[in-house]
Design a protein around this motif. Structure first.
Motif, PDB file in Angstrom:
ATOM      1  N   ASP A  78      27.014  43.739  39.821  1.00 65.46           N
ATOM      2  CA  ASP A  78      26.847  44.211  41.073  1.00 65.46           C
ATOM      3  C   ASP A  78      27.801  44.944  41.101  1.00 65.46           C
ATOM      4  OD1 ASP A  78      28.535  42.402  42.054  1.00 65.46           O
ATOM      5  OD2 ASP A  78      27.588  42.187  43.967  1.00 65.46           O
ATOM      6  N   SER A  79      27.968  46.083  42.497  1.00 62.75           N
ATOM      7  CA  SER A  79      28.923  47.050  42.752  1.00 62.75           C
ATOM      8  C   SER A  79      30.021  46.123  43.262  1.00 62.75           C
ATOM      9  CB  SER A  79      28.372  47.706  44.091  1.00 62.75           C
ATOM     10  OG  SER A  79      27.384  48.522  43.474  1.00 62.75           O
ATOM     11  N   SER A  80      30.038  44.794  44.135  1.00 60.75           N
ATOM     12  CA  SER A  80      31.112  44.409  44.450  1.00 60.75           C
ATOM     13  C   SER A  80      32.004  43.805  43.186  1.00 60.75           C
ATOM     14  CB  SER A  80      31.018  43.057  45.229  1.00 60.75           C
ATOM     15  OG  SER A  80      30.157  42.154  44.786  1.00 60.75           O
ATOM     16  N   ALA A  81      31.575  43.144  42.299  1.00 58.06           N
ATOM     17  CA  ALA A  81      32.261  42.873  41.041  1.00 58.06           C
ATOM     18  C   ALA A  81      32.713  43.834  40.218  1.00 58.06           C
ATOM     19  CB  ALA A  81      31.176  41.814  39.976  1.00 58.06           C
ATOM     20  N   ALA A  82      32.009  44.771  40.050  1.00 59.80           N
ATOM     21  CA  ALA A  82      32.306  46.117  39.387  1.00 59.80           C
ATOM     22  C   ALA A  82      33.508  46.841  39.936  1.00 59.80           C
ATOM     23  CB  ALA A  82      31.234  47.191  38.945  1.00 59.80           C
ATOM     24  N   GLY A  83      33.339  46.918  41.396  1.00 64.45           N
ATOM     25  CA  GLY A  83      34.403  47.613  42.097  1.00 64.45           C
ATOM     26  C   GLY A  83      35.789  46.633  42.132  1.00 64.45           C
ATOM     27  N   THR A  84      35.710  45.420  42.238  1.00 67.93           N
ATOM     28  CA  THR A  84      36.771  44.617  42.238  1.00 67.93           C
ATOM     29  C   THR A  84      37.531  44.860  40.646  1.00 67.93           C
ATOM     30  OG1 THR A  84      35.882  42.725  43.542  1.00 67.93           O
ATOM     31  CG2 THR A  84      37.651  42.191  42.133  1.00 67.93           C
ATOM     32  N   CYS A  85      36.748  44.982  39.782  1.00 71.08           N
ATOM     33  CA  CYS A  85      37.455  45.145  38.272  1.00 71.08           C
ATOM     34  C   CYS A  85      37.853  46.322  38.187  1.00 71.08           C
ATOM     35  CB  CYS A  85      36.248  44.708  37.291  1.00 71.08           C
ATOM     36  SG  CYS A  85      36.863  44.758  35.832  1.00 71.08           S
ATOM     37  N   LEU A  86      37.349  47.315  38.806  1.00 70.91           N
ATOM     38  CA  LEU A  86      37.946  48.711  38.514  1.00 70.91           C
ATOM     39  C   LEU A  86      39.127  48.919  39.448  1.00 70.91           C
ATOM     40  CD1 LEU A  86      34.723  50.973  38.557  1.00 70.91           C
ATOM     41  CD2 LEU A  86      36.070  50.551  36.706  1.00 70.91           C
ATOM     42  N   ALA A  87      39.391  48.213  40.550  1.00 72.52           N
ATOM     43  CA  ALA A  87      40.467  48.242  41.479  1.00 72.52           C
ATOM     44  C   ALA A  87      41.546  47.283  40.856  1.00 72.52           C
ATOM     45  CB  ALA A  87      40.075  47.747  42.795  1.00 72.52           C
ATOM     46  N   SER A  88      41.051  46.305  40.467  1.00 68.80           N
ATOM     47  CA  SER A  88      42.231  45.083  40.091  1.00 68.80           C
ATOM     48  C   SER A  88      42.550  45.077  38.408  1.00 68.80           C
ATOM     49  CB  SER A  88      42.143  43.887  40.795  1.00 68.80           C
ATOM     50  OG  SER A  88      40.928  43.454  40.123  1.00 68.80           O
ATOM     51  N   GLY A  89      41.619  45.549  37.684  1.00 66.65           N
ATOM     52  CA  GLY A  89      41.320  44.905  36.310  1.00 66.65           C
ATOM     53  C   GLY A  89      41.008  43.459  35.994  1.00 66.65           C
TER      54      GLY A  89
END
Length: 465
Positions: A78-89
């Motif tokens: 989902d967007s929150s998990a993907a966004g978290t990963c793009l922002a933090s690795g």
């Protein structure tokens, strides 16, 4: 002595060749898979009477690659998990924002660079407390905790935010809690309601640029997005305008800066399987990229631009009939499916049971091109008329997707246009498809080839060190 001079010159050449990155632009097209990009280019070519691609700015960058996007809880993120990963690795579970899969806060690249003295800008075409922008400054168990996300925005000490507004500016669990606009003002942020107001606050310490909401109570829950490119009026804020204002504002601070720019409405249109609106949003996102690229041309040795997506939405397919594509038909659609639905419902409210099929037919001709530039077969006409009759008798149920609820008649009209343009969809949700990466500038070569989304943030950080 000669040998010493040669060594010194070689070192100086290396130092010049590896100039320090001072400006990072992280561009994220929410829901933007390869076919979303390709459809825009092939559509532009068809409008010029050509078969092929009329390239976007992003696809002309010298470095390209792909990302896998799975989360820790599912192969489809989902967007929150993907966004978290793009922002933090760091990968995490679907629904989680700014926390790892053990619910521990993760440090984002925006927070790391802020603490190193960089200026930070976060902007989007949807609400500034939504999943992707929130992933760069917020740490909550659920992405739906919008008030908590907004509070953490106020506490972030980032320099610039831009987007539609707050999705839920008040605390639904505590009526006495201050609204987010007040909290942000107390934290030193100045609001600009629309692009024209930006100049009034450009010289302040911190700015939040949002869509103008004249005549509306902005302390109430909002629709959550800037109007689609197809639906905009001249008074509406645009993502290129937000991006331009952010560059101007952050440049005034005369420090290195990091900007995240999200084309958030691409995803919303994909959830509605609305191809013409998707293409319009990809083009709008690309205009923001052009603004950034113009800055890069002035600072090529100090700038890095990375463009990618958090995931693909809709399972968009170019082709639903043997060897046939007719994207140029999409130019006949003048409004999004949501706006079309609103217009149909407005007719129904105005005329009630006296509403005639010919009036709705005229609207479909005007806004979608059906019955005129887009031929309608007798059996297709019968389906549309049947939905009209159900609507008059209150028997037609609205169609719901993640971000929209539209009349069945409007949804059918857009599906019919998509079908005739030969655009297909496999879902109204996300897919596990790989997403594109485009890069230019210092350190761009790091993004060549196939990567996982967990690798992007560390590579950006590496480029800045």
């Amino acid at each position: 002595m000669k040998r010493f001079l040669v060594v010194v010159m070689a070192v100086l050449c290396v130092m010049c060749a590896t100039a320090q990155v001072k400006y990072v632009f992280y561009m994220i097209g929410d829901g933007m898979g390869p076919n979303q990009v390709l459809s825009a280019e092939m559509y532009q070519a068809e409008l010029q009477g050509k078969i092929g691609r009329e390239k976007l700015c992003m696809t002309q960058f010298p470095v390209s690659g792909q990302l896998s996007t799975y989360s820790t809880s599912n192969g489809i993120t989902d967007s929150s998990a993907a966004g978290t990963c793009l922002a933090s690795g760091k990968k995490t579970n679907n629904g989680t924002l700014g926390l790892d899969d053990l619910n521990k806060p993760v440090e984002t690249i925006a927070e790391i660079l802020r603490d190193k003295g960089w200026s930070i800008g976060i902007m989007t075409s949807v609400s500034i407390d939504h999943a992707t922008p929130g992933a760069f400054y917020a740490h909550v168990n659920k992405r739906s905790e919008y008030y908590k996300i907004g509070k953490q925005l106020a506490e972030s000490k980032f320099d610039f935010f831009g987007g539609s507004s707050f999705l839920h500016p008040t605390d639904k669990d505590d009526a006495s809690a201050p609204n987010l606009y007040k909290l942000c003002e107390e934290a030193g942020y100045h609001f600009a309601h629309g692009y024209k107001e930006y100049e009034e606050v450009a010289g302040t310490e911190r700015v939040i640029l949002i869509q103008s909401h004249e005549g509306q109570d902005i302390t109430q829950p909002s629709e959550g997005m800037i109007p689609y490119a197809l639906d905009k009026t001249p008074e509406d804020l645009t993502l290129p305008q937000i991006t331009s204002a952010a560059i101007d504002f952050l440049s005034r601070k005369q420090k290195p800066f990091f900007m995240m720019v999200e084309g958030g409405a691409i995803d919303w249109a994909c959830h509605s399987n609305d191809a013409a609106t998707v293409i319009g949003e990809v083009q709008e996102f690309d205009k923001a990229i052009q603004v950034v690229y113009d800055f890069y041309k002035k600072h090529p040795k100090e700038t890095l631009i990375i463009i990618t997506a958090d995931h693909e939405t809709g399972g968009m397919a170019l082709g639903n009939k043997k060897y046939t594509l007719d994207l140029q038909l999409l130019q006949n659609q003048k409004v999004s499916v949501g706006k079309l639905s609103d217009e149909i419902k407005a007719l129904q409210e105005q005329y009630g049971k006296k509403l005639k099929w010919e009036q709705v037919k005229d609207l479909l001709q005007k806004e979608v091109g059906l019955y005129d530039a887009v031929p309608v077969k007798s059996e297709e006409d019968a389906e549309l008329q049947q939905l009209f009759k159900h609507m008059l008798n209150n028997k037609a149920k609205d169609e719901k997707t993640l971000y929209a609820e539209v009349s069945a008649l409007a949804a059918k009209a857009i599906k019919l246009l998509n079908k005739k343009a030969h655009v297909g969809w496999t879902t109204t949700s996300h897919s596990a498809a790989a997403v594109p990466v485009f890069a230019i500038g210092q350190g761009a070569e790091l993004f060549t080839g196939w990567h996982d989304n967990s690798e992007v943030m560390p590579l950006i950080l590496k480029a800045t060190n």
